[in-house]
Design a protein around this motif. Structure first.
Motif, PDB file in Angstrom:
ATOM      1  N   CYS A   4       0.854  -1.193   0.000  1.00  0.00           N
ATOM      2  CA  CYS A   4       0.000   0.000   0.000  1.00  0.00           C
ATOM      3  C   CYS A   4       0.886   1.237   0.000  1.00  0.00           C
ATOM      4  CB  CYS A   4      -0.892  -0.004   1.239  1.00  0.00           C
ATOM      5  SG  CYS A   4      -1.762   1.566   1.525  1.00  0.00           S
ATOM      6  N   VAL A   5       0.618   2.157  -0.915  1.00  0.00           N
ATOM      7  CA  VAL A   5       1.301   3.449  -0.915  1.00  0.00           C
ATOM      8  C   VAL A   5       0.289   4.530  -0.543  1.00  0.00           C
ATOM      9  CG1 VAL A   5       3.184   2.914  -2.491  1.00  0.00           C
ATOM     10  CG2 VAL A   5       0.960   3.575  -3.434  1.00  0.00           C
ATOM     11  N   ILE A   6       0.705   5.411   0.349  1.00  0.00           N
ATOM     12  CA  ILE A   6      -0.148   6.507   0.806  1.00  0.00           C
ATOM     13  C   ILE A   6       0.341   7.804   0.184  1.00  0.00           C
ATOM     14  CG2 ILE A   6      -0.783   7.883   2.837  1.00  0.00           C
ATOM     15  CD1 ILE A   6      -0.752   5.282   4.455  1.00  0.00           C
ATOM     16  N   GLN A   7      -0.579   8.545  -0.432  1.00  0.00           N
ATOM     17  CA  GLN A   7      -0.232   9.803  -1.111  1.00  0.00           C
ATOM     18  C   GLN A   7      -1.121  10.931  -0.574  1.00  0.00           C
ATOM     19  OE1 GLN A   7       1.319  10.017  -5.183  1.00  0.00           O
ATOM     20  NE2 GLN A   7      -0.589  11.027  -5.729  1.00  0.00           N
ATOM     21  N   PRO A   8      -0.629  11.685   0.409  1.00  0.00           N
ATOM     22  CA  PRO A   8      -1.428  12.765   0.996  1.00  0.00           C
ATOM     23  C   PRO A   8      -1.309  14.049   0.187  1.00  0.00           C
ATOM     24  CG  PRO A   8       0.632  12.552   2.171  1.00  0.00           C
ATOM     25  CD  PRO A   8       0.640  11.482   1.118  1.00  0.00           C
ATOM     26  N   PRO A   9      -2.209  15.004   0.401  1.00  0.00           N
ATOM     27  CA  PRO A   9      -2.081  16.321  -0.221  1.00  0.00           C
ATOM     28  C   PRO A   9      -0.904  17.076   0.394  1.00  0.00           C
ATOM     29  CG  PRO A   9      -3.929  16.296   1.300  1.00  0.00           C
ATOM     30  CD  PRO A   9      -3.448  14.883   1.205  1.00  0.00           C
ATOM     31  N   TYR A  10      -0.412  18.068  -0.356  1.00  0.00           N
ATOM     32  CA  TYR A  10       0.792  18.811   0.047  1.00  0.00           C
ATOM     33  C   TYR A  10       0.667  20.229  -0.479  1.00  0.00           C
ATOM     34  CZ  TYR A  10       5.865  19.517   0.774  1.00  0.00           C
ATOM     35  OH  TYR A  10       7.091  19.950   1.196  1.00  0.00           O
ATOM     36  N   SER A  11       1.217  21.174   0.257  1.00  0.00           N
ATOM     37  CA  SER A  11       1.076  22.576  -0.133  1.00  0.00           C
ATOM     38  C   SER A  11       2.309  23.366   0.276  1.00  0.00           C
ATOM     39  CB  SER A  11      -0.166  23.183   0.541  1.00  0.00           C
ATOM     40  OG  SER A  11      -0.252  24.572   0.269  1.00  0.00           O
ATOM     41  N   ARG A  12       2.478  24.504  -0.401  1.00  0.00           N
ATOM     42  CA  ARG A  12       3.512  25.465   0.012  1.00  0.00           C
ATOM     43  C   ARG A  12       2.988  26.393   1.108  1.00  0.00           C
ATOM     44  NH1 ARG A  12       3.922  24.900  -5.538  1.00  0.00           N
ATOM     45  NH2 ARG A  12       5.956  24.200  -6.316  1.00  0.00           N
ATOM     46  N   ASP A  13       1.732  26.233   1.455  1.00  0.00           N
ATOM     47  CA  ASP A  13       1.089  27.056   2.472  1.00  0.00           C
ATOM     48  C   ASP A  13       1.012  26.252   3.771  1.00  0.00           C
ATOM     49  OD1 ASP A  13      -0.540  28.545   4.114  1.00  0.00           O
ATOM     50  OD2 ASP A  13      -2.123  28.865   2.632  1.00  0.00           O
ATOM     51  N   ILE A  38       3.238  -1.071   4.053  1.00  0.00           N
ATOM     52  CA  ILE A  38       2.635   0.266   3.982  1.00  0.00           C
ATOM     53  C   ILE A  38       3.768   1.282   3.913  1.00  0.00           C
ATOM     54  CG2 ILE A  38       1.161   1.951   5.146  1.00  0.00           C
ATOM     55  CD1 ILE A  38      -0.086  -0.524   6.640  1.00  0.00           C
ATOM     56  N   VAL A  39       3.736   2.156   2.916  1.00  0.00           N
ATOM     57  CA  VAL A  39       4.820   3.119   2.719  1.00  0.00           C
ATOM     58  C   VAL A  39       4.247   4.536   2.687  1.00  0.00           C
ATOM     59  CG1 VAL A  39       6.772   3.812   1.284  1.00  0.00           C
ATOM     60  CG2 VAL A  39       6.114   1.398   1.402  1.00  0.00           C
ATOM     61  N   LEU A  40       4.863   5.426   3.452  1.00  0.00           N
ATOM     62  CA  LEU A  40       4.479   6.837   3.490  1.00  0.00           C
ATOM     63  C   LEU A  40       5.577   7.689   2.856  1.00  0.00           C
ATOM     64  CD1 LEU A  40       3.304   5.445   6.343  1.00  0.00           C
ATOM     65  CD2 LEU A  40       2.397   7.763   6.578  1.00  0.00           C
ATOM     66  N   PRO A  41       5.269   8.977   2.561  1.00  0.00           N
ATOM     67  CA  PRO A  41       6.229   9.825   1.846  1.00  0.00           C
ATOM     68  C   PRO A  41       7.393  10.300   2.721  1.00  0.00           C
ATOM     69  CG  PRO A  41       3.978  10.658   1.649  1.00  0.00           C
ATOM     70  CD  PRO A  41       3.977   9.631   2.732  1.00  0.00           C
ATOM     71  N   GLU A  42       8.310  10.965   2.049  1.00  0.00           N
ATOM     72  CA  GLU A  42       9.414  11.651   2.713  1.00  0.00           C
ATOM     73  C   GLU A  42       8.864  12.803   3.564  1.00  0.00           C
ATOM     74  OE1 GLU A  42      13.710  13.593   1.396  1.00  0.00           O
ATOM     75  OE2 GLU A  42      11.988  13.807   0.055  1.00  0.00           O
ATOM     76  N   VAL A 200       9.802  -2.010  -6.803  1.00  0.00           N
ATOM     77  CA  VAL A 200       9.981  -0.648  -6.299  1.00  0.00           C
ATOM     78  C   VAL A 200       8.645  -0.161  -5.755  1.00  0.00           C
ATOM     79  CG1 VAL A 200      10.512   1.743  -6.894  1.00  0.00           C
ATOM     80  CG2 VAL A 200      11.870  -0.127  -7.860  1.00  0.00           C
ATOM     81  N   ILE A 201       8.648   0.241  -4.486  1.00  0.00           N
ATOM     82  CA  ILE A 201       7.439   0.776  -3.851  1.00  0.00           C
ATOM     83  C   ILE A 201       7.756   2.212  -3.451  1.00  0.00           C
ATOM     84  CG2 ILE A 201       5.722   0.454  -2.042  1.00  0.00           C
ATOM     85  CD1 ILE A 201       6.639  -2.460  -1.813  1.00  0.00           C
ATOM     86  N   ARG A 202       7.163   3.148  -4.167  1.00  0.00           N
ATOM     87  CA  ARG A 202       7.477   4.569  -3.986  1.00  0.00           C
ATOM     88  C   ARG A 202       6.242   5.331  -3.516  1.00  0.00           C
ATOM     89  NH1 ARG A 202       6.619   9.295  -6.728  1.00  0.00           N
ATOM     90  NH2 ARG A 202       8.235  10.899  -6.487  1.00  0.00           N
ATOM     91  N   SER A 203       6.389   6.073  -2.415  1.00  0.00           N
ATOM     92  CA  SER A 203       5.312   6.918  -1.903  1.00  0.00           C
ATOM     93  C   SER A 203       5.749   8.370  -1.951  1.00  0.00           C
ATOM     94  CB  SER A 203       4.974   6.534  -0.462  1.00  0.00           C
ATOM     95  OG  SER A 203       4.054   7.448   0.094  1.00  0.00           O
ATOM     96  N   GLY A 235      -4.885   9.977  -1.423  1.00  0.00           N
ATOM     97  CA  GLY A 235      -5.410   8.758  -0.807  1.00  0.00           C
ATOM     98  C   GLY A 235      -4.386   7.654  -0.748  1.00  0.00           C
ATOM     99  N   MET A 236      -4.824   6.454  -1.101  1.00  0.00           N
ATOM    100  CA  MET A 236      -3.914   5.309  -1.082  1.00  0.00           C
ATOM    101  C   MET A 236      -4.216   4.397  -2.252  1.00  0.00           C
ATOM    102  SD  MET A 236      -5.433   2.753   1.871  1.00  0.00           S
ATOM    103  CE  MET A 236      -5.156   3.863   3.239  1.00  0.00           C
ATOM    104  N   ALA A 237      -3.239   3.579  -2.605  1.00  0.00           N
ATOM    105  CA  ALA A 237      -3.414   2.588  -3.660  1.00  0.00           C
ATOM    106  C   ALA A 237      -2.674   1.328  -3.245  1.00  0.00           C
ATOM    107  CB  ALA A 237      -2.877   3.101  -4.989  1.00  0.00           C
ATOM    108  N   THR A 238      -3.141   0.195  -3.728  1.00  0.00           N
ATOM    109  CA  THR A 238      -2.506  -1.073  -3.384  1.00  0.00           C
ATOM    110  C   THR A 238      -2.153  -1.855  -4.644  1.00  0.00           C
ATOM    111  OG1 THR A 238      -4.622  -2.223  -3.203  1.00  0.00           O
ATOM    112  CG2 THR A 238      -3.725  -1.229  -1.180  1.00  0.00           C
TER     113      THR A 238
END
Length: 531
Positions: A4-13, A38-42, A200-203, A235-238
């Motif tokens: 599972c890769v988790i991709q949350p929203p991100y902002s410069r604010d 389960i992999v989360l971002p940097e 390769v599992i990239r988040s 969200g997330m994808a598997t």
């Protein structure tokens, strides 16, 4: 195995920080027992782009405990491996760290990012460890071997073959990569998977669901096939895969099929590539001061400007070696201090009036000691071939005339050889005349210049360096003073001094602020500087 890769929203604010951090936590709460990885971002502890170190650490300290506790809880609840990237305090400073949790919620590994980009270095987080030789970081969990890349690491393709040697099964990529397109990110991950024969599992994070940059959290198989790609979606994808299903390619006529990296190992020729490995030192911009420069090599134990003298200095850890260059009559570039042959060889006359073949027949060792009898003159190219990127080189290019330009063909050949051996960042030119300085600065501005001493204008050396935009001066005793050193430093100019072979003199120069001491007695003076 289900990843599972988790991709949350991100902002410069940063005003969105709490909302986006909560999003991440909610995603972890949504994970279930069907997931194995389960992999989360940097920088999962810093939910939005920050402007400086202070702001980065503010959010890190606010969220790190909650983040790591939730990862531990999720690993236990889902009976899954969890990988998350955040800052980690190590020896008094912070490192970009990927934490690996086993199914019991225990931290079983920490990967410290190998390559830090300028933006990250500006945060003043710890990067010192990245200048030491290290193998690819691998951990084994439940019989599978995990490798790691973080964000900027993905761009260093030359590292992929080294990772492949470790027989990895899965590569975890916690990332941001905020300026790359989805297509570019997919190419990188497919290339990585194929070359390492690993999944390769990239988040990552996403700026917006309709954005075509950043994002692209994905899972890619060793076949180079994309099993899932989130593009800009929040969200997330598997993706499910068998980690033992590896790609084997035809490995040459009559040979058994093999992974791509094993096949290319048959024909690998590392001398055809860029210098690399454990013998490489920090380049000129990174090598720390104060330094010791072995004058003409370790010239008190072996003949000056010779391979033995250079080799001893490098083997003993000299930060720099200094040597002199003259052209031969047939256009070769050789290393010798005097323009005449008499002092250091059994020949006579001017160096540049002889061909290289004529010089090769001379003995450049006996006058130093009988044990060096038969030593040949050394070409500049041979020095580069043996020591490129293993030491900083202070290259004293001797002027053929103090009133006329340096011959252009020799200048171009010297620069071309430096580039051929990929060591522009490991050399600087020591030039005496104003005309030579202007020539080399105009032709090869990327290579630093050290201004040398002129007998008729000894105390103008710093002013000349300022005038011509040079990076260093090589002060010549006794023609300098504290005022000159201070003025050089005020203009960002490094100060060498020629020379010190005595302990007390070396201490005196260090107290004056000298950055690099040239010496004929490397072992003795290096101990003073290291203290």
């Amino acid at each position: 195995m289900k990843a599972c890769v988790i991709q949350p929203p991100y902002s410069r604010d940063v005003s969105f920080s709490q909302e986006y951090f909560d999003y991440k936590i909610n995603m972890l709460d949504s994970c279930d027992e069907s997931m194995d990885i389960i992999v989360l971002p940097e920088y999962s502890d810093v939910p939005c782009a920050t402007k400086d170190r202070e702001e980065t650490l503010y959010y890190h300290k606010m969220y790190i405990d909650t983040l790591l506790s939730k990862c531990e809880e999720t690993a236990k609840r889902c009976n899954a491996l969890v990988f998350v990237n955040a800052l980690c305090l190590v020896d008094g400073n912070y490192r970009n760290t990927t934490y690996a949790y086993n199914r019991k919620g225990e931290i079983v590994g920490k990967y410290y990012k190998k390559h830090l980009p300028p933006l990250e270095l500006a945060l003043d987080i710890d990067g010192e460890y990245t200048y030491d030789f290290s193998e690819p970081y691998i951990i084994e969990i439940e019989g599978l071997r995990y490798g790691f890349l973080t964000c900027y690491d993905f761009y260093f393709y030359e590292a992929f073959a080294n990772i492949a040697r470790q027989n990895v099964d899965i590569i975890i990529g916690c990332s941001l990569q905020r300026s790359d397109t989805h297509d570019a990110l997919e190419i990188m991950c497919r290339f990585l998977a194929y070359n390492t024969n690993a999944y390769v599992i990239r988040s990552s994070v996403s700026f917006a669901e309709d954005s075509n940059i950043c994002g692209a959290s994905m899972v890619v198989s060793p076949y180079g096939k994309v099993l899932t790609n989130m593009y800009g979606k929040f969200g997330m994808a598997t993706a499910e895969f068998d980690p033992n299903d590896k790609y084997l390619k035809p490995a040459g006529f009559g040979r058994a099929d093999a992974p791509h990296y094993e096949y290319i190992e048959f024909g690998r020729k590392p001398w055809q590539y860029r210098p690399g490995g454990s013998a490489i030192v920090r380049d000129e911009s990174l090598m720390k001061y104060p330094r010791v420069c072995a004058h003409r090599g370790f010239s008190s134990v072996a003949p000056e400007n010779s391979m033995p003298a250079f080799g001893v200095a490098v083997a003993m850890g000299a930060e720099e070696i200094e040597f002199d260059l003259w052209p031969t009559s047939d256009g070769e570039i050789v290393s010798i201090h005097d323009k005449t042959l008499d002092r250091v060889s059994d020949g006579t006359g001017l160096v540049y009036e002889h061909t290289y073949e004529e010089l090769k027949k001379l003995d450049f060792g006996s006058k130093f000691g009988e044990e060096f009898k038969g030593l040949s003159i050394v070409k500049f190219e041979d020095i580069l071939k043996k020591f490129s990127c293993h030491v900083i080189m202070n290259i004293h290019i001797k002027p053929l005339s103090y009133s006329e330009p340096y011959p252009e063909e020799y200048m171009k050949k010297i620069v071309a050889l430096v580039k051929k051996y990929d060591c522009e960042k490991y050399v600087y030119f020591m030039l005496e005349t104003d005309e030579m300085i202007k020539q080399f600065k105009a032709y090869a501005s990327e290579i630093p210049v050290c201004v040398g001493h002129l007998n008729d204008r000894p105390y103008e050396i710093v002013d000349r360096a300022i005038e011509f935009g040079c990076e260093k001066v090589q002060l010549f005793k006794p023609y300098f003073n504290q005022e000159m050193i201070d003025k050089a430093h005020e203009h960002g100019i490094i100060c060498n001094v020629f020379y010190a072979d005595e302990v007390e003199e070396a201490k005196k120069y260090l107290n004056m602020g000298i950055d690099t001491i040239l010496t004929n007695k490397y072992n003795l003076i290096s101990q003073v500087v290291k203290k």
